[in-house]
Design an enzyme around this catalytic site. Structure first.
Site, PDB file in Angstrom:
ATOM      1  N   GLY A 175       0.772  -1.249   0.000  1.00  0.00           N
ATOM      2  CA  GLY A 175       0.000   0.000   0.000  1.00  0.00           C
ATOM      3  C   GLY A 175       0.799   1.293   0.000  1.00  0.00           C
ATOM      4  N   SER A 176       2.062   1.245  -0.421  1.00  0.00           N
ATOM      5  CA  SER A 176       2.849   2.487  -0.361  1.00  0.00           C
ATOM      6  C   SER A 176       2.374   3.503  -1.406  1.00  0.00           C
ATOM      7  CB  SER A 176       4.349   2.200  -0.515  1.00  0.00           C
ATOM      8  OG  SER A 176       4.659   1.811  -1.832  1.00  0.00           O
ATOM      9  N   ASN A 177       1.929   3.036  -2.558  1.00  0.00           N
ATOM     10  CA  ASN A 177       1.400   3.976  -3.561  1.00  0.00           C
ATOM     11  C   ASN A 177       0.069   4.568  -3.104  1.00  0.00           C
ATOM     12  OD1 ASN A 177       3.027   4.274  -6.165  1.00  0.00           O
ATOM     13  ND2 ASN A 177       3.168   2.072  -5.773  1.00  0.00           N
ATOM     14  N   MET A 211      -3.248  -7.255  -7.153  1.00  0.00           N
ATOM     15  CA  MET A 211      -2.581  -8.374  -7.829  1.00  0.00           C
ATOM     16  C   MET A 211      -3.531  -9.280  -8.619  1.00  0.00           C
ATOM     17  SD  MET A 211       0.386  -7.516  -7.289  1.00  0.00           S
ATOM     18  CE  MET A 211       1.265  -8.881  -8.020  1.00  0.00           C
ATOM     19  N   ARG A 212      -4.679  -8.748  -9.024  1.00  0.00           N
ATOM     20  CA  ARG A 212      -5.598  -9.545  -9.831  1.00  0.00           C
ATOM     21  C   ARG A 212      -5.887  -8.816 -11.145  1.00  0.00           C
ATOM     22  NH1 ARG A 212      -8.474 -13.365  -7.175  1.00  0.00           N
ATOM     23  NH2 ARG A 212     -10.300 -13.088  -8.499  1.00  0.00           N
ATOM     24  N   HIS A 240       2.619   0.695 -13.290  1.00  0.00           N
ATOM     25  CA  HIS A 240       3.383  -0.506 -13.620  1.00  0.00           C
ATOM     26  C   HIS A 240       4.870  -0.179 -13.442  1.00  0.00           C
ATOM     27  CE1 HIS A 240       4.190  -4.353 -15.444  1.00  0.00           C
ATOM     28  NE2 HIS A 240       5.134  -3.768 -16.147  1.00  0.00           N
ATOM     29  N   ASN A 250      -3.702   2.642 -13.195  1.00  0.00           N
ATOM     30  CA  ASN A 250      -2.757   1.674 -12.634  1.00  0.00           C
ATOM     31  C   ASN A 250      -1.339   2.219 -12.737  1.00  0.00           C
ATOM     32  OD1 ASN A 250      -1.950  -0.975 -11.656  1.00  0.00           O
ATOM     33  ND2 ASN A 250      -1.223  -1.378 -13.746  1.00  0.00           N
TER      34      ASN A 250
HETATM   35  C1  GRF Z   1       4.387  -1.376  -7.076  1.00  0.00           C
HETATM   36  O1  GRF Z   1       5.695  -1.682  -7.442  1.00  0.00           O
HETATM   37  C2  GRF Z   1       3.532  -1.179  -8.307  1.00  0.00           C
HETATM   38  O2  GRF Z   1       4.243  -0.639  -9.372  1.00  0.00           O
HETATM   39  C3  GRF Z   1       3.108  -2.579  -8.631  1.00  0.00           C
HETATM   40  O3  GRF Z   1       2.916  -3.210  -7.386  1.00  0.00           O
HETATM   41  C4  GRF Z   1       3.685  -2.553  -6.398  1.00  0.00           C
HETATM   42  C5  GRF Z   1       2.749  -2.123  -5.326  1.00  0.00           C
HETATM   43  O4  GRF Z   1       3.412  -1.555  -4.231  1.00  0.00           O
HETATM   44  N1  GRF Z   1       1.927  -2.561  -9.465  1.00  0.00           N
HETATM   45  P1  GRF Z   1       2.586  -0.808  -3.118  1.00  0.00           P
HETATM   46  O5  GRF Z   1       1.541  -1.801  -2.594  1.00  0.00           O
HETATM   47  O6  GRF Z   1       1.964   0.401  -3.709  1.00  0.00           O
HETATM   48  O7  GRF Z   1       3.591  -0.473  -2.048  1.00  0.00           O
END
Ligand code: GRF
Length: 205
Positions: free
Chosen positions: A14-16, A92-93, A111, A109
């Site tokens: 969940g860092s993003n 992740m789905r 990537h 999204n």
């Molecule tokens: C990130 O590297 C993003 O690019 C990928 O999954 C990871 C998620 O990280 N899709 P976080 O859960 O946001 O920390």
């Protein structure tokens, strides 16, 4: 301009999500936090959402007869909270065409590679193993393909000779936390226009 409601789909760290939500809470992005839906029970993102006093839900994909039923449950909830933008942040789905159609050009999204290179999982490792000198990250709208939708922003990150997959991933993540909130902000301020597979950006400056 009506304030947009931004909701999140997550599966893990969940860092993003945190990077984006903090900017919304701080008023740096003029938007409203919607809900967070996790596909896993112990996602750290759920704790972060709790800390933000945000509505969060674990919707267990295994408790539905089909992927579509699982997604229907998510769509119902997202609609109940008047979601304008869905941010998939480490979700992740793969979303099915049913879900994509419900929220066409409204699912964003990130990537961890410079698309169209290295789509799919383990993008950082794919780039590292290939020996490219430059990789990075890409924000894009989700379409029916795997990481094929219209590209919004990209940031390039060099691959250094003494890099490990971990050090490279960390350098990419730093850029993710910069371009993902920026892309969400552009959407929330109606600065993105999609024409075919191209996204035109009207700068905020
Ligand atoms: C990130 O590297 C993003 O690019 C990928 O999954 C990871 C998620 O990280 N899709 P976080 O859960 O946001 O920390």
């Amino acid at each position: 301009m009506k304030q947009k409601v931004v909701s999140f789909l997550v599966s893990g760290r969940g860092s993003n999500f945190k990077a984006i939500a903090e900017k919304i809470i701080a008023g740096e992005i003029n938007a409203e936090l919607g809900i967070l839906i996790s596909s896993t029970k112990d996602a750290k993102a759920l704790d972060i959402a709790n800390g933000f006093k945000m509505e969060s839900f674990f919707i267990d994909p295994a408790s539905f007869a089909s992927r579509k039923d699982h997604e229907k449950a998510m769509v119902n909830l997202l609609k109940k909270y008047n979601t304008d933008l869905i941010v998939t942040a480490g979700y992740m789905r793969v979303l099915t065409p049913f879900f994509v159609k419900e929220y066409r050009n409204k699912i964003m999204n990130i990537h961890p590679a410079l698309l169209p290179s290295f789509p799919g999982t383990n993008a950082q490792k794919q780039a590292f193993d290939k020996g490219v000198k430059m990789t990075g990250c890409t924000t894009h709208f989700i379409d029916e393909g795997t990481d094929t939708g219209p590209i919004i922003m990209q940031a390039a990150v060099p691959v250094l000779e003494n890099d490990t997959i971990e050090s490279l991933s960390a350098r990419i993540l730093k850029e993710e936390h910069r371009i993902f909130p920026e892309s969400v902000k552009l959407f929330c301020y109606d600065r993105l226009t999609i024409i075919g597979n191209k996204v035109l950006i009207k700068s905020l400056q």
